[in-house]
Design a protein around this motif. Structure first.
Motif, PDB file in Angstrom:
ATOM      1  N   ASN A 340      27.425  46.178  41.016  1.00 40.78           N
ATOM      2  CA  ASN A 340      28.170  45.504  42.087  1.00 40.78           C
ATOM      3  C   ASN A 340      29.369  44.740  41.525  1.00 40.78           C
ATOM      4  N   LYS A 344      33.314  45.575  42.460  1.00 39.19           N
ATOM      5  CA  LYS A 344      34.287  44.603  42.977  1.00 39.19           C
ATOM      6  C   LYS A 344      35.479  44.475  42.025  1.00 39.19           C
ATOM      7  N   ILE A 470      25.052  50.368  45.952  1.00 37.76           N
ATOM      8  CA  ILE A 470      26.394  49.964  45.489  1.00 37.76           C
ATOM      9  C   ILE A 470      27.416  50.188  46.599  1.00 37.76           C
ATOM     10  N   SER A 473      26.875  47.689  49.355  1.00 37.54           N
ATOM     11  CA  SER A 473      27.376  46.362  48.986  1.00 37.54           C
ATOM     12  C   SER A 473      28.895  46.298  49.109  1.00 37.54           C
TER      13      SER A 473
END
Length: 812
Positions: A340, A344, A470, A473
């Protein structure tokens, strides 16, 4: 007549009013204008009447006013760190806002929702009056088609379905939508002059429009004018005035003039709304770019999320496995957390790479809000915000200014400085994120080694579930950022605001009735004043005795009035007239001029013919004859004799005969048929008058004449035209130079001055002959005993009764 001392070099007495030393005579100037009081009265009445009619029938114009308050945005906490380096956003420039409000493009934006392209008119008393709202006809124009604009059309309603169209005023041109700022002149308008039907399309090469009947009655006449939006916007922008209410405030007052109050209010309100909408659109540009970026990212994540969700369900069903073991869960959670973070970081990296791309190609309008990358770098956040704001400010300025304008040059400099600093920070952030991604990848690879120790079925489940979670998220993360960006956009509002909506003045600002009446009064006074001034300036005739007093260095004896007889024998025929009295006055002056002589020779001359020297000579001789003196009147104007005609004689024998034929002068003397007055005519016109005067016999004759007569009056030729007069000065005791009122030119005074200086004449004087008595001049008793004073009381025989005499019933 009084005597006053003279300061001339010859020390002889000066009579009548002496020459004034003052160059400015206020009383004379006032009199010169007031004598035309009827002109002034007529002009004032006419001009004030015109001003009154203009006030009554002129179309009133009202002032429309509205106010906008300018507010400065509160700076970020880091803004002060960059202001000293020129990197911060520019402060609010009031003058920039003024020019933005007066810009052509903002006026064009304000006109979009207003149907101002067609103006309607009706016939008025002196001019056509505009109609706004509830018009009897409605014109719809297709502006995508070439359209005729300007000029004036006249529409005559035939019935409910038909109308006649014709051109009322020329000056039309064609608007081309492909080239909207340049119209082509059109001369042939006959194509429109015919009948049409309401609601039908009127189409030709220069027009495409429809006219609808909105309540027009048969026979009604309506005028209309079509104006294209660029021309209309340019006119409205030029008419708009924007000023600060007070130097200490940040409130802008907008005003314009309109003949129709509602029309002006609608436009000004739309203009202020367009100004705020433009500002808001500039603020929303970054939010729109951010939302678009997130939506593009979501579109790819959504497909991946759906794919892995379906694959996870299918794998669990096929392998009858739903949960991981305790060891598998521990390893999976550690791996998921790192994945994660890396996902990002990759989103942030994509943002920075796109931001770098925009900065490299200077596409600042596409910059996104920095919040998308979850940045904690306040410096970078502030720089991106400042760059967006600077670009927005530049965009607003370019609507009104050229690229060479100092304000735009300054904005470009700040943008470039901010771009350089921001580019350095972006490159640094990209390096940091790549290093972070590499570190996370390394840690993920280490955990992958532990996963490989798990059973194959569980290991594969971990891989599929990891991809699903993933993407899930990232999807949730992007959705949150999308909501934040939309909320930010929804919460944007213009920093400036409308303080007062547009309102019209109660009273028209045009025409200004009181001012127009005052202007009419002054124009009425000014027109005759200017005319009289110009007339006086270019007048080269002697029309004022004071002119001779001021400009002559020789004595001015006085004036001789205008006679009422058709011949020159005024003294002999009208002994009680005012003219006769003026000659008696001159006769009295002679006793002061030459007090020690009993016998006098008086010479009369002038500059040109027609000034009345013969008239003065005859009457001067006559007035002496009436006093009992033995008088001889000599006609020495051998070229153009006149005395014979005035006494009804034949001019065959005279001075020319005596001198040419050597006869005795006594034989040529004739009786005037009046006691004590003899006449020696000039005789036939000789070929050589100047040579005859130069003969010794003429000098001998003059000696004998002086011995025979008490008074000798010599009527000589004009000294300004012939030469022999100068030879006669040596025989005279007194020389009188005659000017004629409103006939002699002012330049003739040079002739008199020349005689005094070159001929060294000591006894030369001037009189003003044929003076037309007019009370408007204000000349009184001092000139010729009574012109002006005696006139009002019928003092002389030839005077008409004055005002008092008429009231008392006196007759002539």
């Amino acid at each position: 007549m009084s005597t006053s001392p003279s300061n001339n070099q010859f020390n002889y007495p000066v009579f009548s009013i002496s020459k004034s030393n003052e160059e400015f005579d206020l009383r004379a100037i006032i009199i010169n204008y007031t004598k035309y009081w009827k002109w002034f009265l007529f002009s004032v009445i006419l001009c004030v009447a015109i001003a009154f009619l203009f006030n009554k029938y002129a179309m009133p114009v009202y002032q429309i006013r509205g106010t906008i308050i300018l507010n400065e945005e509160k700076p970020d906490i880091t803004a002060d760190l960059f202001s000293s380096a020129g990197l911060g956003s520019s402060k609010m420039n009031t003058q920039n806002e003024v020019w933005i409000l007066k810009s052509f493009f903002l006026a064009e934006e304000a006109l979009k929702d207003l149907n101002f392209n067609v103006s309607y008119y009706r016939d008025g008393i002196f001019q056509k009056t505009q109609v706004y709202g509830n018009t009897p006809v409605l014109l719809e124009v297709d502006w995508k088609h070439p359209q005729i604009v300007g000029g004036l059309f006249k529409l005559t309603v035939i019935d409910d379905t038909q109308f006649q169209l014709e051109v009322a005023e020329d000056g039309m041109s064609v608007y081309n939508p492909n080239d909207p700022f340049y119209n082509t002149t059109l001369s042939n308008m006959t194509m429109f002059e015919r009948g049409y039907y309401f609601d039908s399309l009127i189409v030709n090469d220069f027009s495409k429009m429809t006219i609808k009947n909105a309540g027009a009655l048969p026979g009604e006449e309506i005028y209309f004018k079509i104006i294209d939006t660029p021309s209309l916007a340019l006119g409205m922008a030029n008419d708009l005035s924007v000023q600060l209410v007070d130097e200490q405030s940040s409130i802008l007052a907008l005003s314009l003039h309109s003949g129709i109050r509602k029309r002006g209010e609608n436009y000004l309100n739309n203009l202020m709304d367009a100004y705020l909408d433009r500002e808001l659109a500039e603020k929303n540009r970054a939010s729109d770019a951010t939302i678009l970026f997130i939506q593009n990212q979501l579109s790819g994540i959504t497909d991946s999320l759906t794919f892995f969700e379906n694959r996870l369900q299918q794998y669990r069903t096929d392998n009858k496995i739903f949960n991981l073991s305790e060891e598998g869960s521990r390893v999976y959670e550690s791996l998921l957390e790192l994945e994660n973070e890396r996902a990002k970081a990759e989103i942030s990296l994509r943002y920075y790479n796109q931001l770098k791309e925009y900065l490299d190609r200077e596409d600042f309008d596409a910059l996104m809000a920095p919040s998308i990358a979850d940045m904690e770098n306040n410096l970078l956040t502030t720089l991106v915000g400042n760059l967006i704001q600077l670009q927005s400010e530049k965009t607003r300025l370019t609507a009104s200014f050229s690229d060479q304008n100092p304000a735009i040059v300054e904005a470009n400099l700040k943008i470039e400085n901010t771009r350089k600093v921001l580019s350095e920070n972006v490159n640094s952030a990209i390096s940091n994120i790549r290093a972070n991604i590499a570190q996370l990848t390394s840690r993920i690879n280490g955990i992958n080694g532990e996963i490989n120790k798990l059973p194959a079925t569980e290991r594969k489940l971990v891989g599929i579930q990891r991809q699903f979670e993933i993407n899930e998220s990232i999807y949730v993360y992007l959705q949150e950022k999308l909501y934040e960006a939309e909320i930010t956009k929804a919460s944007n509002f213009p920093k400036n605001s409308i303080l007062n909506s547009a309102r019209s003045s109660l009273a028209p600002v045009f025409p200004k009735k009181s001012i127009n009446l005052i202007i009419g009064l002054f124009v009425g006074l000014g027109i005759p004043f200017l005319f009289i001034t110009i007339k006086s300036y270019f007048n080269n005739k002697v029309d004022d005795p004071r002119f001779l007093e001021k400009h002559l260095d020789i004595p001015f004896l006085g004036i001789i009035g205008k006679g009422n007889l058709d011949h020159s024998r005024v003294v002999l025929e009208s002994p009680k007239s005012g003219v006769t009295e003026s000659f008696r006055s001159l006769r009295s002056d002679m006793s002061y001029l030459i007090p020690d002589k009993s016998k006098i020779v008086i010479l009369f001359t002038s500059s040109i013919s027609g000034e009345g020297k013969t008239f003065c000579a005859i009457n001067m001789a006559s007035v002496y004859a009436l006093s009992g003196k033995k008088v001889l009147l000599m006609g020495l104007d051998l070229r153009k004799p006149k005395i014979a005609d005035d006494f009804g004689m034949e001019n065959k024998v005279g001075i020319s005969t005596v001198l040419s034929k050597k006869m005795d002068w006594r034989d040529a003397v004739k009786s005037s048929n009046f006691e004590n007055l003899d006449i020696l005519l000039s005789g036939s016109v000789p070929p050589n008058p100047a040579e005859l005067i130069l003969q010794d016999s003429f000098a001998k004759m003059m000696v004998e004449i002086k011995e025979t007569y008490d008074i000798v009056v010599m009527d000589c030729p004009p000294v300004g035209l012939v030469s022999e007069t100068k030879e006669l000065f040596k025989y005279s005791d007194i020389n009188i130079f005659v000017f004629r009122h409103k006939y002699s030119e002012k330049s003739n005074i040079k002739v008199v001055e020349s005689l005094r200086e070159k001929e060294e004449l000591k006894k030369i004087y001037t009189v003003l002959n044929d003076f037309q008595v007019d009370h408007r001049y204000g000349y009184g008793y001092g000139y010729g005993y009574g012109y002006g004073y005696g006139k009002d009381y019928g003092y002389y025989q030839d005077d008409k009764p004055g005002t008092l005499g008429r009231l008392l019933g006196k007759k002539k």
